[in-house]
Design a protein around this motif. Structure first.
Motif, PDB file in Angstrom:
ATOM      1  N   ARG A 137       0.793  -1.226   0.000  1.00  0.00           N
ATOM      2  CA  ARG A 137       0.000   0.000   0.000  1.00  0.00           C
ATOM      3  C   ARG A 137       0.830   1.282   0.000  1.00  0.00           C
ATOM      4  O   ARG A 137       0.302   2.358  -0.234  1.00  0.00           O
ATOM      5  N   MET A 138       2.109   1.142   0.239  1.00  0.00           N
ATOM      6  CA  MET A 138       2.981   2.308   0.275  1.00  0.00           C
ATOM      7  C   MET A 138       3.446   2.697  -1.131  1.00  0.00           C
ATOM      8  O   MET A 138       3.484   1.860  -2.030  1.00  0.00           O
ATOM      9  N   PRO A 139       3.830   3.955  -1.324  1.00  0.00           N
ATOM     10  CA  PRO A 139       4.390   4.384  -2.611  1.00  0.00           C
ATOM     11  C   PRO A 139       5.754   3.738  -2.849  1.00  0.00           C
ATOM     12  O   PRO A 139       6.364   3.198  -1.908  1.00  0.00           O
ATOM     13  N   PRO A 140       6.254   3.769  -4.100  1.00  0.00           N
ATOM     14  CA  PRO A 140       7.510   3.089  -4.434  1.00  0.00           C
ATOM     15  C   PRO A 140       8.689   3.504  -3.561  1.00  0.00           C
ATOM     16  O   PRO A 140       9.583   2.688  -3.288  1.00  0.00           O
ATOM     17  N   ALA A 141       8.722   4.752  -3.109  1.00  0.00           N
ATOM     18  CA  ALA A 141       9.856   5.218  -2.308  1.00  0.00           C
ATOM     19  C   ALA A 141       9.998   4.448  -1.003  1.00  0.00           C
ATOM     20  O   ALA A 141      11.092   4.385  -0.428  1.00  0.00           O
ATOM     21  N   GLN A 145      13.396   2.807   0.244  1.00  0.00           N
ATOM     22  CA  GLN A 145      13.946   3.139   1.554  1.00  0.00           C
ATOM     23  C   GLN A 145      14.318   1.878   2.321  1.00  0.00           C
ATOM     24  O   GLN A 145      15.359   1.830   2.984  1.00  0.00           O
ATOM     25  N   GLU A 146      13.457   0.848   2.239  1.00  0.00           N
ATOM     26  CA  GLU A 146      13.766  -0.412   2.919  1.00  0.00           C
ATOM     27  C   GLU A 146      15.000  -1.078   2.319  1.00  0.00           C
ATOM     28  O   GLU A 146      15.832  -1.623   3.040  1.00  0.00           O
ATOM     29  N   THR A 147      15.132  -1.009   0.996  1.00  0.00           N
ATOM     30  CA  THR A 147      16.312  -1.579   0.344  1.00  0.00           C
ATOM     31  C   THR A 147      17.572  -0.850   0.765  1.00  0.00           C
ATOM     32  O   THR A 147      18.615  -1.466   1.034  1.00  0.00           O
ATOM     33  N   GLY A 151      21.036  -2.171   2.811  1.00  0.00           N
ATOM     34  CA  GLY A 151      22.396  -1.868   2.382  1.00  0.00           C
ATOM     35  C   GLY A 151      23.204  -1.208   3.483  1.00  0.00           C
ATOM     36  O   GLY A 151      24.398  -1.492   3.658  1.00  0.00           O
ATOM     37  N   MET A 152      22.560  -0.330   4.240  1.00  0.00           N
ATOM     38  CA  MET A 152      23.243   0.341   5.341  1.00  0.00           C
ATOM     39  C   MET A 152      23.675  -0.672   6.397  1.00  0.00           C
ATOM     40  O   MET A 152      24.803  -0.623   6.912  1.00  0.00           O
ATOM     41  N   TYR A 153      22.786  -1.626   6.741  1.00  0.00           N
ATOM     42  CA  TYR A 153      23.139  -2.615   7.749  1.00  0.00           C
ATOM     43  C   TYR A 153      24.252  -3.538   7.264  1.00  0.00           C
ATOM     44  O   TYR A 153      25.098  -3.977   8.057  1.00  0.00           O
ATOM     45  N   GLU A 208      16.203 -10.572  10.294  1.00  0.00           N
ATOM     46  CA  GLU A 208      14.796 -10.237  10.478  1.00  0.00           C
ATOM     47  C   GLU A 208      14.234  -9.556   9.235  1.00  0.00           C
ATOM     48  O   GLU A 208      13.081  -9.811   8.850  1.00  0.00           O
ATOM     49  N   LEU A 209      15.035  -8.700   8.611  1.00  0.00           N
ATOM     50  CA  LEU A 209      14.583  -8.054   7.381  1.00  0.00           C
ATOM     51  C   LEU A 209      14.385  -9.077   6.268  1.00  0.00           C
ATOM     52  O   LEU A 209      13.430  -8.989   5.491  1.00  0.00           O
TER      53      LEU A 209
END
Length: 329
Positions: A137-141, A145-147, A151-153, A208-209
């Motif tokens: 239901r969220m927009p593509p961004a 952001q999750e991707t 990458g940050m982790y 977990e992700l």
């Protein structure tokens, strides 16, 4: 346990071959059990737990791989987390019934736990909890952001393994600490920084992700919560979406608030509150509103079952509303 890591503030409980850290404070019934959000652990509840422990028993813990807990078996789905939490509570002798408090991803654990063990759950508080349909239901961004977060982790995991994070911590000090660490008492801050960001922390986040889609599916099959007293507290400051393009950030905020309202409809005995001065970390930004919400449910449980030991409690909406608004006259 590495000699450079401070000893646990609670105790370690064996759960099928790995140990989970549990921190118990306070006395009385019902017992308030805290479930942290993604990338969070027991000390993230310190500001709330120390206050709630003044009027009832409390229990925070570290999911497998976080804080002082050992890594656990994979995949790290919500069902797996619930099984481990249930076993840990029983083996630690934590008294029932429970008032479950879940933040963000921790809302998954709380809801599944209540679904599997309804007779042991006397109330629920959800803090800006994740909804299982969010990705559709969220927009593509949002997915972008999750991707980026994954990458940050991955980068931070490498930095932790190489000792770079430890070096930066020594050079920069508490300026590099997350907001919760800067709000903790002086004696707790170094413990938070020493324990919280070990390589296993980043590994467990990534695990977990990686199981997130399956965890969402597991929640989709749970159904409503009946008449259990439920308080949903949503954020007032949309900091989750600050890095999104403006239009998508506005869309994401609208979707998030709609999903919070849907969560409040899971019980026929619920309230939806807004933490006006808080971003996603409500237990950090506005701990008082969380403490008060927990206190109100505890009062209802005690009014219906003074001993706090009754199973299968039926707490009617009128009882909940009476306790919830008694303070406001």
């Amino acid at each position: 346990m590495s000699p450079t890591i401070p000893p646990p503030i609670g105790k370690l409980v064996d759960v099928d071959g790995h140990r989970l850290h549990i921190h118990i404070m306070g006395e009385g019934s019902p017992t308030v059990v805290f479930e942290a959000g993604g990338a969070s652990w027991s000390l993230d509840w310190h500001l709330v737990q120390t206050e709630v422990a003044k009027f009832t028993a409390t229990c925070s813990y570290d999911r497998a791989g976080f804080g002082w807990s050992d890594p656990g078996p994979k995949p790290r789905t919500s069902e797996q987390i619930v099984r481990e939490l249930y076993a840990a509570l029983n083996r630690a002798g934590i008294k029932k019934p429970y008032v479950l408090v879940g933040a963000s991803f921790g809302g998954h654990t709380v809801r599944l736990f209540a679904r599997h063990h309804p007779d042991e759950v006397a109330g629920i508080v959800l803090l800006d909890a994740r909804h299982e349909t969010i990705n559709s239901r969220m927009p593509p961004a949002w997915r972008q952001q999750e991707t980026a977060g994954k990458g940050m982790y991955q980068f931070l995991l490498l930095a932790a393994r190489l000792g770079v994070l430890n070096l930066l911590g020594k050079l920069i000090g508490e300026k590099a600490a997350p907001p919760i660490a800067r709000q903790l008492p002086p004696e707790i801050r170094p413990v938070y920084l020493a324990v919280g960001f070990q390589p296993k922390y980043f590994e467990s986040n990534l695990d977990e992700l990686a199981a997130g889609v399956e965890s969402d599916k597991q929640l989709s099959a749970t159904g409503p919560l009946g008449a259990v007293p439920l308080t949903v507290i949503r954020h007032g400051i949309p900091d989750l979406f600050a890095r999104m393009p403006t239009e998508q950030a506005q869309q994401a905020e609208q979707v998030w608030q709609e999903l919070q309202a849907e969560l409040s409809h899971l019980s026929s005995n619920s309230r939806l509150l807004v933490a006006e001065k808080s971003g996603h970390g409500i237990q950090i930004d506005q701990p008082d509103i969380v403490v008060d919400a927990i206190r109100q449910i505890v009062e209802v449980v005690r009014a219906v079952s003074p001993s706090g030991q009754g199973r299968g409690l039926t707490l009617h909406a009128a009882d909940f509303a009476s306790a919830a608004f008694r303070r406001n006259g």
